[in-house]
Write a protein that holds these residues in place. Structure first.
Motif, PDB file in Angstrom:
ATOM      1  N   ASP A  79       0.824  -1.215   0.000  1.00  0.00           N
ATOM      2  CA  ASP A  79       0.000   0.000   0.000  1.00  0.00           C
ATOM      3  C   ASP A  79       0.855   1.262   0.000  1.00  0.00           C
ATOM      4  N   GLU A  80       2.114   1.115   0.320  1.00  0.00           N
ATOM      5  CA  GLU A  80       2.984   2.290   0.382  1.00  0.00           C
ATOM      6  C   GLU A  80       3.705   2.567  -0.933  1.00  0.00           C
ATOM      7  N   THR A  81       3.317   1.867  -1.950  1.00  0.00           N
ATOM      8  CA  THR A  81       3.820   2.172  -3.287  1.00  0.00           C
ATOM      9  C   THR A  81       3.307   3.537  -3.716  1.00  0.00           C
ATOM     10  N   GLY A  82       4.219   4.323  -4.284  1.00  0.00           N
ATOM     11  CA  GLY A  82       3.818   5.635  -4.750  1.00  0.00           C
ATOM     12  C   GLY A  82       5.025   6.518  -5.000  1.00  0.00           C
ATOM     13  N   VAL A  83       4.757   7.772  -5.302  1.00  0.00           N
ATOM     14  CA  VAL A  83       5.818   8.756  -5.499  1.00  0.00           C
ATOM     15  C   VAL A  83       5.961   9.565  -4.213  1.00  0.00           C
ATOM     16  N   TYR A  84       7.167   9.643  -3.710  1.00  0.00           N
ATOM     17  CA  TYR A  84       7.444  10.341  -2.461  1.00  0.00           C
ATOM     18  C   TYR A  84       8.123  11.670  -2.754  1.00  0.00           C
ATOM     19  N   TYR A  85       7.654  12.722  -2.065  1.00  0.00           N
ATOM     20  CA  TYR A  85       8.144  14.077  -2.278  1.00  0.00           C
ATOM     21  C   TYR A  85       8.660  14.665  -0.973  1.00  0.00           C
ATOM     22  N   CYS A  86       9.629  15.534  -1.110  1.00  0.00           N
ATOM     23  CA  CYS A  86      10.124  16.336  -0.003  1.00  0.00           C
ATOM     24  C   CYS A  86       9.576  17.751  -0.161  1.00  0.00           C
ATOM     25  N   ALA A  87       9.203  18.391   0.936  1.00  0.00           N
ATOM     26  CA  ALA A  87       8.665  19.745   0.875  1.00  0.00           C
ATOM     27  C   ALA A  87       9.212  20.573   2.033  1.00  0.00           C
ATOM     28  N   ALA A  88       9.236  21.886   1.851  1.00  0.00           N
ATOM     29  CA  ALA A  88       9.731  22.776   2.900  1.00  0.00           C
ATOM     30  C   ALA A  88       9.027  24.119   2.816  1.00  0.00           C
ATOM     31  N   ASP A  89       8.840  24.767   3.965  1.00  0.00           N
ATOM     32  CA  ASP A  89       8.275  26.096   3.995  1.00  0.00           C
ATOM     33  C   ASP A  89       8.496  26.670   5.398  1.00  0.00           C
ATOM     34  N   PRO A  90       8.656  27.973   5.498  1.00  0.00           N
ATOM     35  CA  PRO A  90       8.866  28.538   6.836  1.00  0.00           C
ATOM     36  C   PRO A  90       7.564  28.663   7.619  1.00  0.00           C
TER      37      PRO A  90
END
Length: 130
Positions: A93-104
């Motif tokens: 179920d954890e198949t997928g595209v993983y992204y990193c994100a950042a914001d202040p």
């Protein structure tokens, strides 16, 4: 300007482990929240794990103690950070595209929300086979 580069995706069998890394530049201080998000096929992007602007770690309920998020500052420059996600006991179920994100200045209940982040790295594919 924030720049995020993700690495570490791949294919693994159920029960296996993967480690994702996000090299972040332009992060001026630890008031930047940073986190991991994923998008499964046919589903909306969702939060997995974040370190918010107060330094608090938040995990999605489905993580269930199997993932660990960490962040390190580059010793040579104050403007770079490496965000990692160690994932153990993976399920299909954890198949997928993983992204990193950042914001202040992201904290509280919105820290796991995709809407709170304006800076995104490219995704990395994670495939978990049964």
């Amino acid at each position: 300007q924030v720049h995020l580069v993700v690495s570490g995706g791949g294919s693994v069998e159920a029960g296996g482990s993967l480690r994702l890394s996000c090299a972040a530049s332009g992060i001026l201080n630890d008031f930047f929240a940073m986190g991991w998000f994923r998008q499964a096929p046919g589903k909306e992007r969702e939060g997995v794990a974040v370190i918010d602007s107060q330094g608090e770690i938040k995990y999605a309920d489905f993580v269930k103690g199997r993932f660990t998020i960490s962040r390190e500052a580059d010793k040579k420059t104050l403007y770079q950070r490496t965000l990692a996600l160690q994932k153990n006991n993976l399920t299909p179920d954890e198949t997928g595209v993983y992204y990193c994100a950042a914001d202040p200045w992201v904290s509280g209940i919105k820290a796991l929300s995709t809407e709170a982040y304006g800076n995104w790295g490219q995704g990395t594919q994670v495939t978990v086979s049964s």
